[in-house]
Design an enzyme around this catalytic site. Structure first.
Site, short mmCIF file in Angstrom:
data_model
loop_
_atom_site.label_atom_id
_atom_site.label_comp_id
_atom_site.label_asym_id
_atom_site.label_seq_id
_atom_site.Cartn_x
_atom_site.Cartn_y
_atom_site.Cartn_z
N LYS A 52 0.77 -1.26 0.21
CA LYS A 52 0.00 0.01 -0.34
C LYS A 52 0.93 1.28 0.00
CE LYS A 52 -1.82 1.55 4.06
NZ LYS A 52 -1.43 2.94 4.53
N ASN A 53 1.95 1.36 0.92
CA ASN A 53 2.69 2.45 1.11
C ASN A 53 3.70 2.95 0.01
OD1 ASN A 53 1.14 3.07 3.32
ND2 ASN A 53 2.67 2.54 4.70
N CYS B 249 -5.60 12.57 12.96
CA CYS B 249 -5.54 11.15 12.60
C CYS B 249 -5.71 10.71 14.08
CB CYS B 249 -4.14 11.05 12.12
SG CYS B 249 -3.96 9.20 12.05
N ARG C 21 -0.67 14.77 12.84
CA ARG C 21 0.27 14.48 11.81
C ARG C 21 0.42 15.69 10.70
NH1 ARG C 21 -1.40 8.80 9.32
NH2 ARG C 21 0.51 8.64 8.40
N ASP D 55 4.57 0.73 12.15
CA ASP D 55 3.40 0.18 11.47
C ASP D 55 3.37 -1.24 11.80
OD1 ASP D 55 3.27 1.85 8.22
OD2 ASP D 55 2.62 2.48 10.26
N ARG E 163 -8.90 -0.24 4.85
CA ARG E 163 -7.61 0.76 4.07
C ARG E 163 -6.69 0.23 3.71
NH1 ARG E 163 -7.42 6.29 7.09
NH2 ARG E 163 -5.92 6.51 5.47
C1 EPZ Z 1 4.20 6.88 6.39
O1 EPZ Z 1 3.24 7.97 6.65
C2 EPZ Z 1 3.07 5.83 6.15
N1 EPZ Z 1 2.04 6.05 5.20
C3 EPZ Z 1 2.54 5.43 7.59
O2 EPZ Z 1 1.92 4.15 7.35
C4 EPZ Z 1 3.78 5.21 8.64
O3 EPZ Z 1 3.33 5.07 9.88
C5 EPZ Z 1 4.80 6.46 8.27
O4 EPZ Z 1 5.10 6.83 7.00
C6 EPZ Z 1 6.02 6.18 9.11
O5 EPZ Z 1 6.87 4.90 8.81
C7 EPZ Z 1 2.14 6.20 3.96
O6 EPZ Z 1 3.25 5.76 3.64
C8 EPZ Z 1 0.74 6.29 3.17
P1 EPZ Z 1 6.19 10.40 8.00
P2 EPZ Z 1 3.86 9.50 6.69
O7 EPZ Z 1 6.06 11.63 7.34
O8 EPZ Z 1 4.68 9.79 5.40
C9 EPZ Z 1 6.33 13.65 11.36
C10 EPZ Z 1 0.04 2.89 7.75
O9 EPZ Z 1 -0.37 2.37 8.79
N2 EPZ Z 1 5.92 14.67 10.46
O10 EPZ Z 1 7.31 9.56 8.04
O11 EPZ Z 1 2.60 10.33 6.96
C11 EPZ Z 1 5.14 12.79 11.58
O12 EPZ Z 1 4.06 13.39 12.58
C12 EPZ Z 1 0.54 4.19 7.86
O13 EPZ Z 1 0.24 2.05 6.71
C13 EPZ Z 1 6.25 16.00 10.82
O14 EPZ Z 1 6.39 16.36 11.85
O15 EPZ Z 1 4.76 9.51 8.08
C14 EPZ Z 1 5.94 11.64 12.41
O16 EPZ Z 1 6.06 11.80 13.75
C15 EPZ Z 1 0.17 4.89 9.23
N3 EPZ Z 1 5.89 16.89 9.82
C16 EPZ Z 1 7.24 11.62 11.67
O17 EPZ Z 1 7.36 12.86 11.11
C17 EPZ Z 1 5.61 16.54 8.40
O18 EPZ Z 1 5.39 17.32 7.72
C18 EPZ Z 1 7.06 10.43 10.38
O19 EPZ Z 1 6.00 10.73 9.74
C19 EPZ Z 1 5.42 15.34 8.09
C20 EPZ Z 1 5.72 14.29 9.26
#
Ligand code: EPZ
Length: 422
Positions: A22-23, A117, A122, A306, A398
């Site tokens: 998915k990701n 979320c 997020r 995850d 999802r």
């Molecule tokens: C991706 O989300 C995945 N989703 C998530 O999987 C996964 O948990 C996450 O990466 C971490 O591995 C998809 O790929 C569609 P991040 P993403 O930006 O990209 C902070 C699932 O269960 N952050 O790596 O949104 C954020 O709050 C889903 O399949 C900021 O502060 O995650 C987090 O603490 C859930 N500012 C950390 O970075 C930003 O602009 C990592 O988030 C963006 C993120």
């Protein structure tokens, strides 16, 4: 609304194929917006809600799509909108992935802010930082990110203060047709990002350092539509292996690339599971007694956030206490109250959980709160006595393709049923 009804106690055993990831599918689908040239044919796209929502978004933007038997065909030659509406972005945060490609292609886009979320805020500040570094003017008004650039985006050096999968993906898609060179430091190493890089390179992009934390992108003028095969879903594979581990069974998951799950396989081995790997499959045989294993979720290649909820379900059966920390999402613990309703004994401290083990679980009704929390409750239901009803499985749908069918193939007593909510 749908629920899953699980009669616990069966051993989960057999061989099952993992679905497409998915990701990686979501950013790959977004990247098709980068070029009007041709029709993409992308295989091994999992048929699940988030993918269907993303295809809906592409249709809204004016793309031509067809999706069957996990093959997605897309042409974005005649787009008619540059706006990602609230109604779709609210359904799926990953819609933010259209920001980079639409801005790169049209010099202007409006993307609704994703909203919150289940496991805490997020933010998207890093996505905005990226676009500004590449020369865009970004304003937030009426809940929308409005990004504009005169002419083309311009390459820049971008140093991520924290690892962000999504912001790394958006930066790649914005940079591949920018003027000049972009360097991404502290880029996400997740296999899903590596998959996106490989897709972009096949489209004609120039990216060096793939698989490392420093990505160098030399902007090109032309990209073209291509055929591509998506990678397998390592988190689904880890979840299916956990089903065998928690029920004392033995499962082989095919398609998965073992090194993409190395930290999870290591934790399974420390808990006493016998794990053997081949080039594209993993076999796990559960021990009589599980040993407690502390985990801390961190960015790849560390233990993935995850898989944190699924691991917590497993540790309720371990012969001793374990601690679980999530350094990616500090509040990703909504599954704990529901696990405790099944009879688990889990204490939450500020950003870590203490899982008392072993605890016998007894089935009852439990509520899904987010995608991986619902997977955790299904795993708990597989080992709980009597019957567990996991409600609001739209969360599960999802991110998992027909998971109850896969678990039934492996011996679970699980079925989907309708129910009414008050
Ligand atoms: C991706 O989300 C995945 N989703 C998530 O999987 C996964 O948990 C996450 O990466 C971490 O591995 C998809 O790929 C569609 P991040 P993403 O930006 O990209 C902070 C699932 O269960 N952050 O790596 O949104 C954020 O709050 C889903 O399949 C900021 O502060 O995650 C987090 O603490 C859930 N500012 C950390 O970075 C930003 O602009 C990592 O988030 C963006 C993120």
């Amino acid at each position: 609304m749908d629920k899953l009804v699980i009669r616990g106690g069966n051993r989960i055993s057999g061989t099952i194929a993992a679905s497409g990831s998915k990701n990686s599918a979501l950013p790959v689908i977004a990247a098709t917006l980068l070029t009007p040239d041709g029709t993409f044919a992308i295989d091994r796209i999992p048929d699940l809600k988030d993918v269907r929502t993303f295809i809906q978004l592409l249709d809204y933007l004016g793309a031509e799509t067809s999706f069957e038997n996990n093959l997605l065909k897309v042409s974005t030659s005649d787009l008619k909108s540059i706006e990602a509406p609230y109604e779709l972005v609210k359904k799926m945060r990953a819609s933010i992935y259209v920001l980079g490609p639409l801005l790169a292609r049209f010099g202007h886009t409006r993307v609704s802010l994703p909203g919150g979320c289940a496991f805490g805020p997020r933010p998207v500040d890093l996505h905005i930082m990226v676009m500004e570094k590449l020369g865009a003017t970004v304003t937030i008004e009426k809940g929308f990110i409005d990004a504009k650039v005169n002419g083309k985006l311009r390459g820049a050096r971008i140093d991520f203060p924290i690892v962000s999968v999504g912001a790394t993906g958006n930066a790649l898609m914005a940079a591949v047709t920018a003027e000049g060179t972009t360097i991404l430091d502290n880029a996400a190493l997740e296999p899903e990002i590596e998959c996106l890089c490989n897709f972009l390179v096949k489209m004609g992009a120039r990216i060096d350092g793939i698989g490392t934390t420093t990505l160098t992108i030399d902007g090109v003028d032309q990209l073209k539509a291509v055929g591509f095969e998506n990678i397998f879903d390592r988190i689904e594979a880890g979840t299916l292996l956990a089903a065998a581990a928690i029920t004392g069974g033995s499962v082989t998951v095919t398609g998965v690339v073992p090194e993409q799950l190395a930290s999870v396989l290591d934790a399974f081995r420390q808990s006493g599971c016998a794990v053997t790997v081949k080039e594209d499959s993993v076999t796990l045989v559960a021990p009589e007694k599980l040993l407690p294993v502390d985990i801390t979720a961190r960015p790849y290649p560390e233990f993935p956030t995850d898989m944190q909820a699924q691991w917590m379900a497993l540790m309720t059966q371990a012969q001793g206490n374990s601690t679980i920390i999530d350094r990616v999402y500090h509040e990703r613990f909504n599954h704990i109250p529901e696990l405790n309703r099944l009879g688990a004994k889990i204490d939450i401290r500020d950003n870590w959980a203490l899982v008392h083990g072993p605890q016998e679980l007894t089935g009852t009704k439990v509520m899904s709160t987010d995608l991986r929390a619902s997977a955790c409750l299904v795993l708990a239901g597989l080992v709980a006595k009597e019957t567990t009803e996991v409600l609001r499985v739209y969360h599960l749908d999802r991110g998992y393709e027909a998971i109850e069918k896969k678990l039934t193939t492996l011996g679970a007593d699980i079925e989907r049923a309708k129910y009414q909510e008050f």
